[in-house]
Enzyme design. Sequence first.
Site, short mmCIF file in Angstrom:
data_model
loop_
_atom_site.label_atom_id
_atom_site.label_comp_id
_atom_site.label_asym_id
_atom_site.label_seq_id
_atom_site.Cartn_x
_atom_site.Cartn_y
_atom_site.Cartn_z
N ASP A 26 0.92 -1.30 0.07
CA ASP A 26 0.00 -0.12 0.06
C ASP A 26 1.03 1.25 0.18
OD1 ASP A 26 -2.23 1.63 0.18
OD2 ASP A 26 -3.16 0.68 2.06
N ASP B 298 -10.74 2.66 -3.16
CA ASP B 298 -11.12 2.35 -1.82
C ASP B 298 -12.55 2.53 -1.90
OD1 ASP B 298 -8.93 1.83 -0.53
OD2 ASP B 298 -8.39 3.76 0.10
C1 DGJ Z 1 -5.87 2.19 1.90
C2 DGJ Z 1 -6.30 0.91 1.28
O1 DGJ Z 1 -6.63 1.16 0.03
C3 DGJ Z 1 -7.13 0.22 2.00
O2 DGJ Z 1 -7.51 -0.99 1.31
C4 DGJ Z 1 -6.64 -0.45 3.49
O3 DGJ Z 1 -5.57 -1.41 3.03
C5 DGJ Z 1 -6.05 0.85 4.08
N1 DGJ Z 1 -5.26 1.66 3.18
C6 DGJ Z 1 -5.41 0.65 5.39
O4 DGJ Z 1 -4.69 1.80 5.96
#
Ligand code: DGJ
Length: 733
Positions: free
Chosen positions: A482, A552
């Site tokens: 991430d 997201d």
């Molecule tokens: C952003 C990601 O897109 C989410 O799926 C998740 O992993 C969060 N970060 C966690 O901080």
Amino acid sequence: MKQELITFDEKNKVFHLHNDQISYLLSVEDGGTLCHLYFGKKVNNYHNQLRYPRLDRGFSGNLPGSLDRTFSRDSLPKEYSTAGEMDYHTPAAVVRQADGSNALFLTYKNYRIEDGKPDLKGLPHSWVKDKSEAQTLIVTLEDKKTELNFDLLYTIYRDRPVIVRSVKVKNAGKETVNLEKVASMQIDFVDRNFESITLPGAHAHERRVDRSKIHQGIHVFSSHRGTSSHQMNPFLALVDPDTDEFQGDAYGFAFVYSGNHKFEVEKDQFAQTHVNVGINDFNFNWQLNAGDAFQTPEVLMVYSDQGLNKMSQAFHSLIHDRIIRSKYKNEIRPIVVNNWEATYFDFNEDKLKTIVDDAKKLGIEMFVLDDGWFGHRDDDNSSLGDWKVFAKKFPRGLDHFVDYVHEQGLKFGLWFEPEMISYDSDLYKNHPDYLMHVPGRNPSPSRNQYLLDLGRKEVRDNIFNQMEKILGSGKIDYIKWDMNRHLSDIYEADLPANRQGEVYHRYVLGLYDLLERIVDAHPDLLIEGCSGGGGRFDAGMAYYDPQIWASDDSDAIDRLTIQYGTSLVYPQSMMTSHVSVSPNEQNGRITPFNTRGIVAMWGDLGYELDLTKLSQEDREAVAKQVAEYKKIRKVTQFGKFYRLKSSQTSNQCAWETVSADQNEVVLSTVKVMASAQPYLTKTKLVGLDPNKQYEDQATHEVYGGDELMNMGLYDPAEHGDFKAYMYHFKAIN
Ligand code: DGJ
């Protein structure tokens, strides 16, 4: 003997790159000017007549020392423009020299043709399996004064409507120069009334399709956030006004790079269209010492004479077959349950076990432990950079939990955010200088976190060694990589003041280096890319990560546009999409469970919710979806993908995918808003064998391929918003 893909007409100085689908022609004109002649549908033989007409154009001057007023580098379509000469187009390259000037005058020096395609060291790139599948033309242009050589690289594949371009600048002179801009490619078109298609967006709102007319002037589509970004994906298509999904010319350009990018489209004084694609020149300044070379990232150029679907299919197959390297590229991807939206930071081993137990019962194949398992991270204010297990949540160690997951027959995935540091971390206490900041300034937080100075090897080694301690157990099957903020406070502690313009690019090179080390050390690891959703969804990342979390925003209706836009360039197997709760946590919309499942099945399916809290009805729905998906995923992940209807321009979205042998077809349609007395709509399938009979796997009704394509299926006229339908057909003869 295989046919040559690149020929050179020595007498007329014309290069012709060709295969059965496309031709790309360039020639050396007066004064050694490298001119663009053509890119498009294949021409068998170029007879050397169709040249750019010579005209005396006012205020477009001529070659130095020449009295010929009809030849101007300002009007001629060129392959690479530079600053400071009689070419007023937005330059592809700008080079500051020791005397302070930035004028270059590039002229043809020589060429060579190589079988295959050279690797670009340290950069992601398309590749060949064996040398006979492509040829590469390298045309060297030189600037006589500085002795800079610009190698323009063009690769043509035998079986693809694709040209791959990049540029290598070599300093053969004696003085240091500064590259202030080096585009990876330029192309000039004459007499085209293009529209641009781009993929702008925002966090949780990525890659919406924007189609706009190209007016006279300069249009820029770019990112200077340090990543390819949610805000503007590194992709551009130029299309004719009547081009649609199935017909018309479409030229697609995708940048194989994950940092700052810039796509410039200039419609000039004569309505000619000039295009540059490359690293953004914003805060870019690369010192090139005598004897050094700079290699740009590459650009994938696709031509389609049958609209956008064909363009996308060419990108899909190129990225899937010849950029992705992972051993999982052809393997069906596991169905995931991810604990992020189920628990956020509030979990411990016992709580997670209950989710794992349910996942097993429902047929899910992998558990992914998301953010919050390390350091002392109970919220997003701490611990980034401390990749040690949080003992409060895993008192018996992480391995204990991982073993439990494996004993249940599930694979185990783990979240990392390797590029970041929190003030509240041991890493910061021990190495405050690792945090990227400008000396004497307070760096700006974003999600209360900061960037690591990833251009520095010492920093990368630290993170690599920490990750190795976790991955070294050999028990981790997958990682989610991430990245939850963009770059700011640009400065690299190891570089002198006059080289701080290199930081953005060095950051990306550092990221690629770190990824390469992980990939190299763990070839069995499935890596999923992520940047706050789809903020770094690009062809560069595909070289390391065969799949990427698309957004997201997991609301099914928003996902119709996000996944639609994503599909313009990136293959289905690269896109992860999960079912989450309703009302949706990002936009509050209430959608049927069935619709959420159907939309998520168009990528690598997963669940982003607490399975233990589902109603009995929803549990049954999950079990059914999982079983259904297992039947269709080979085709939805790897079949030939078609966009039939877009919810951005209509009340419906329809997608279809067809297996290579045309024996299996999956279609889904989503009606966005319901209405009383609805107009009836039909969905016509495409790409089937008209002579085959196809059986609907749910109803067992049989249709001819020609019926499905020519007559089409009536879409159900059911009550209720956001209704979705999935059809799975198999050929029976
Ligand atoms: C952003 C990601 O897109 C989410 O799926 C998740 O992993 C969060 N970060 C966690 O901080």
